[in-house]
Design an enzyme around this catalytic site. Structure first.
Site, PDB file in Angstrom:
ATOM      1  N   TRP A  80      39.964  32.589  42.321  1.00 51.06           N
ATOM      2  CA  TRP A  80      39.197  33.733  42.826  1.00 51.06           C
ATOM      3  C   TRP A  80      38.871  33.619  44.307  1.00 51.06           C
ATOM      4  O   TRP A  80      38.478  34.593  44.933  1.00 51.06           O
ATOM      5  CB  TRP A  80      37.917  33.905  41.999  1.00 51.06           C
ATOM      6  CG  TRP A  80      38.258  34.332  40.613  1.00 51.06           C
ATOM      7  CD1 TRP A  80      38.219  33.576  39.481  1.00 51.06           C
ATOM      8  CD2 TRP A  80      38.748  35.607  40.218  1.00 51.06           C
ATOM      9  NE1 TRP A  80      38.645  34.309  38.409  1.00 51.06           N
ATOM     10  CE2 TRP A  80      38.977  35.566  38.833  1.00 51.06           C
ATOM     11  CE3 TRP A  80      39.026  36.797  40.896  1.00 51.06           C
ATOM     12  CZ2 TRP A  80      39.465  36.654  38.118  1.00 51.06           C
ATOM     13  CZ3 TRP A  80      39.496  37.881  40.178  1.00 51.06           C
ATOM     14  CH2 TRP A  80      39.710  37.802  38.800  1.00 51.06           C
ATOM     15  N   GLU A  81      39.014  32.441  44.861  1.00 51.69           N
ATOM     16  CA  GLU A  81      38.765  32.240  46.294  1.00 51.69           C
ATOM     17  C   GLU A  81      40.073  31.841  46.961  1.00 51.69           C
ATOM     18  O   GLU A  81      40.157  30.861  47.679  1.00 51.69           O
ATOM     19  CB  GLU A  81      37.716  31.144  46.510  1.00 51.69           C
ATOM     20  CG  GLU A  81      36.377  31.399  45.855  1.00 51.69           C
ATOM     21  CD  GLU A  81      35.482  32.336  46.635  1.00 51.69           C
ATOM     22  OE1 GLU A  81      35.894  32.817  47.716  1.00 51.69           O
ATOM     23  OE2 GLU A  81      34.368  32.580  46.154  1.00 51.69           O
TER      24      GLU A  81
END
Length: 198
Positions: free
Chosen positions: A56-57
């Site tokens: 997600w990052e």
């Protein structure tokens, strides 16, 4: 921290009819010491937890030559400027460029110096699985340690209400005051991991 000896003592307590005397505890502790069973284990982010955060990052503004460049916060379109795997800080401004190695080192440093210690502090001695810890570190990494430490999710976890804690991940679905589909999806992944279903 978790106590790997607790299940052993719980089983012994049941076997002895629900009571352990001080002598029993001393004998068991000495035996477990000789067997090398630690008295406590400090939870660390696992490879599964790291993979979830990095999913997600992900690297944005990868320059393709072993370097990454800062980019505006996706929620605000500006500050805070972000680099690598969602890293922010006073030294990250418009135009900042880091090597992949520096971004990886700062990611690890942020986990080890901020996110993971905040989760350990918050959970105290509450029973916590590796999956629960990983999910909470991912959340703390994203929303900030202050928000995590004051969260209802943490309070529910410490109280042992794991179902309610898992449902609290969905609360953190806004950035810049707006609901974001990416955060809805990330929180669903974190809740799934917290429940041990990932």
């Amino acid at each position: 921290m978790t106590n790997p000896r607790k299940p052993i003592f719980d089983a012994l307590r049941i076997a002895l009819g629900g009571k352990l005397g001080a002598d029993d505890v001393t004998i068991m502790d000495n035996t477990l010491d000789r067997l090398g069973v630690p008295k406590e284990t400090i939870l660390q982010l696992s490879a599964t937890g790291e993979a979830l955060i990095k999913k997600w990052e992900g690297y944005k503004k990868d320059l393709g030559d072993g370097r990454v460049q800062s980019y505006p916060d996706p929620a605000t379109g500006g500050a805070p400027w972000t680099i690598g795997n969602g890293l922010t800080g006073p030294d990250i401004v418009k135009g900042t460029i880091w090597t992949h190695a520096k971004a990886a080192q700062r990611f690890t440093q942020h986990i080890e110096d901020e996110a993971a210690p905040a989760v350990r502090k918050g959970i105290g001695t509450a029973a916590t699985t590796q999956a629960q810890f990983d999910a909470m570190v991912s959340l703390a990494y994203n929303i900030g340690v202050g928000a995590f430490l004051s969260s209802t999710l943490l309070k529910k976890h410490v109280a042992g209400d794991y179902a309610a804690a898992a449902s609290q991940f969905a609360v953190w679905n806004k950035a810049g005051g707006k609901v974001k589909q990416g955060l809805i999806d990330r929180r669903a992944d974190e809740a799934k991991l917290y429940r041990g279903q990932a």
